[in-house]
Design a protein around this motif. Structure first.
Motif: not given
Length: 76
Positions: A49-76
């Motif tokens: 997954y190519k992600v636009y990173r807010d923190k750095y204002k750039d693009y970076y490739w990630f595997e699924q294990m490195e990503l989580e939907l923000v709505e799921d993360y906030n529920e924890q």
């Protein structure tokens, strides 16, 4: 990190891995803008997954294990 299927346009929490695969090198939030599928050398299909990173204002490739939907993360 997450178990849901991720798609273009999802706002995600990303966590960058160290070279040995341990999560926690860096983290932040971003938007999925592209996906790529390929066959791994072990014979299974991988999705990147190519992600636009807010923190750095750039693009970076990630595997699924490195990503989580923000709505799921906030529920924890």
């Amino acid at each position: 990190m997450g178990t849901r299927t991720l798609k273009i346009g999802d706002y995600v929490f990303w966590c960058e891995s160290y070279y040995d695969g341990i999560l926690g090198k860096d983290y932040g939030k971003g938007l999925i803008i592209e996906t790529r599928e390929y066959d791994s050398s072990q014979g299974f299909e991988c999705v990147m997954y190519k992600v636009y990173r807010d923190k750095y204002k750039d693009y970076y490739w990630f595997e699924q294990m490195e990503l989580e939907l923000v709505e799921d993360y906030n529920e924890q």
